[in-house]
Structures are given as structure tokens and as C-alpha cells.
Design an enzyme around this catalytic site. Structure first.
Site, PDB file in Angstrom:
ATOM      1  N   SER A   9       0.809  -1.218   0.000  1.00 16.05           N
ATOM      2  CA  SER A   9       0.000   0.000   0.000  1.00 16.05           C
ATOM      3  C   SER A   9       0.841   1.267   0.000  1.00 16.05           C
ATOM      4  O   SER A   9       0.399   2.303  -0.520  1.00 16.05           O
ATOM      5  CB  SER A   9      -0.944   0.004   1.213  1.00 16.05           C
ATOM      6  OG  SER A   9      -0.209  -0.147   2.415  1.00 16.05           O
ATOM      7  N   ASP A 169      -5.757   7.320   9.112  1.00 15.85           N
ATOM      8  CA  ASP A 169      -5.874   5.969   9.674  1.00 15.85           C
ATOM      9  C   ASP A 169      -4.760   5.666  10.677  1.00 15.85           C
ATOM     10  O   ASP A 169      -4.739   4.599  11.284  1.00 15.85           O
ATOM     11  CB  ASP A 169      -5.911   4.907   8.564  1.00 15.85           C
ATOM     12  CG  ASP A 169      -4.603   4.811   7.769  1.00 15.85           C
ATOM     13  OD1 ASP A 169      -3.613   5.495   8.111  1.00 15.85           O
ATOM     14  OD2 ASP A 169      -4.584   4.039   6.781  1.00 15.85           O
ATOM     15  N   HIS A 172      -0.934   4.455   7.520  1.00 12.89           N
ATOM     16  CA  HIS A 172      -0.300   4.801   6.250  1.00 12.89           C
ATOM     17  C   HIS A 172       0.251   6.228   6.296  1.00 12.89           C
ATOM     18  O   HIS A 172      -0.199   7.035   7.108  1.00 12.89           O
ATOM     19  CB  HIS A 172      -1.302   4.667   5.101  1.00 12.89           C
ATOM     20  CG  HIS A 172      -1.728   3.260   4.857  1.00 12.89           C
ATOM     21  ND1 HIS A 172      -2.902   2.733   5.367  1.00 12.89           N
ATOM     22  CD2 HIS A 172      -1.127   2.259   4.178  1.00 12.89           C
ATOM     23  CE1 HIS A 172      -2.999   1.455   5.011  1.00 12.89           C
ATOM     24  NE2 HIS A 172      -1.936   1.142   4.291  1.00 12.89           N
TER      25      HIS A 172
END
Length: 197
Positions: A9, A169, A172
Site C-alpha cells: 500500500s 488511519d 499509512h
């Protein structure tokens, strides 16, 4: 110059609200400023582990790749993949990319102890495990003929000290966080681009 981003990611840019603030465009922009023509392709998949690199490598090779930037390891750590297993999978990926004529730059596993979800009492253990995993990856990358960009050394203290480098979040990177990671990756990528020009 065909620049491909592979991995998880972070390589895909999760957490940034704008695509131009993710690793691929940031690195491509720096290469263009240095006078290179760049064709950017992002093969990274959120949630990917080292085992998933095989399919990404096939896709990158099929489309053509001159420089591959691989960011992998966080999901291996969160899924408790043994270091020797993940490192071998990474080595295989780098070997296949090199065999296809690509130069490969790898950012190894991050130090997950800086993530706020990690309880303070476990941070030393998580940091030690993260470092051990990254060390195994480093040896694998070098053995396969790739280049290790020591991103974690450069950015870990900054992420630990500045919550704004994380996305909402709290896991990340934010756009600012991606700029820090790109700045740490850039010297290795730029050096390879200069050699291939």
C-alpha cells in the site's frame, strides 16, 4: 525511462488524498527535473506481501521496466511471515527483475514500532522484529543484485516525532509522509537513472 513501482500500500500510495503526492509521481517528478523522460507504471497492490511480488513482477516485465522500486515488508510483519521466507520471496522477485534487465531499488520493511496502534510496552519488541526482518531483506536484495535504499533509517525518527506524517488511519503515510519517504528513496533512484541515461 520506464519506472515501475511494486509492493504494498505504501508503493501504491494509500493514505494520500492526491495521486501526485504518492511515491510514484514524486519519484517520477524528480527524475523529470533531472532531465529524464519517464513512463511511470504502478503495479503495487494494497495489502501485498512478499509472496505477492511474483505476479507484480510478471506484470512489470511484460510491460517493460528499466527501474523497479519495490516497497515491501509491512504486511509480512503484521501477518507474522518468517523473515527467511519473506526474504527469499523478495530475493526471487529482484532476481527476476534483474534478469529482465531492470535495475532494482528496494525499501525494506518499516519500523512498525512508530505506529500509534502499537502499545508502548511492546514498542521495543516490535522495533527489534522489524529491524531483524529488514536485515534479512537487505541481505536478500544484495544477493540478487539489487540496491537497498535505507529509507527506514532516514524516516523512522521523523515519523516517530511528527504525527502529521501519518494519514488519518494512523498507519499509512500522509502526503507529507510520502514526501519524506520519496526524499529518502530518491538518491538511489536518481543515481541509477543517471547511469542508465
Amino acid at each position: 525511462m520506464r519506472l515501475c513501482l511494486l509492493g504494498d500500500s505504501i508503493a501504491a500510495g494509500v493514505g494520500s488524498t492526491r495521486r501526485e503526492d504518492t511515491l510514484g509521481p514524486l519519484l517520477a517528478g524528480r527524475l523529470r527535473q533531472a532531465g529524464h523522460q519517464v513512463d511511470l507504471r504502478v503495479h503495487a497492490v494494497p495489502g501485498a506481501r512478499s509472496a505477492d511480488l511474483r505476479s507484480q513482477v510478471k506484470s512489470a516485465v511484460a510491460g517493460g521496466v528499466d527501474i523497479a522500486v519495490v516497497v515491501i515488508g509491512a504486511n509480512d510483519l503484521t501477518r507474522f511471515i518468517p523473515a527467511d521466507v519473506g526474504a527469499q520471496q523478495l530475493q526471487d522477485a529482484v532476481t527476476d527483475l534483474r534478469a529482465a534487465g531492470a535495475e532494482v531499488v528496494v525499501a525494506t520493511a518499516p519500523d512498525l514500532s512508530v505506529v500509534s496502534h502499537v502499545p508502548p510496552a511492546l514498542r521495543d519488541v516490535v522495533s527489534a522484529v522489524s529491524r531483524q526482518y529488514a536485515q534479512a531483506q537487505q541481505q536478500a536484495v544484495i544477493k540478487a543484485g539489487g540496491t537497498v535504499a535505507h529509507v527506514e533509517r532516514a524516516v523512522t525518527p521523523r515519523f516517530a516525532a511528527d504525527p502529521s506524517l501519518f494519514a488519518t488511519d494512523r498507519f499509512h503515510p500522509s502526503a507529507a509522509g510520502y514526501r519524506e519517504i520519496a526524499a529518502a528513496l530518491a538518491p538511489a533512484v536518481e543515481a541509477i537513472a543517471a547511469q542508465r541515461a
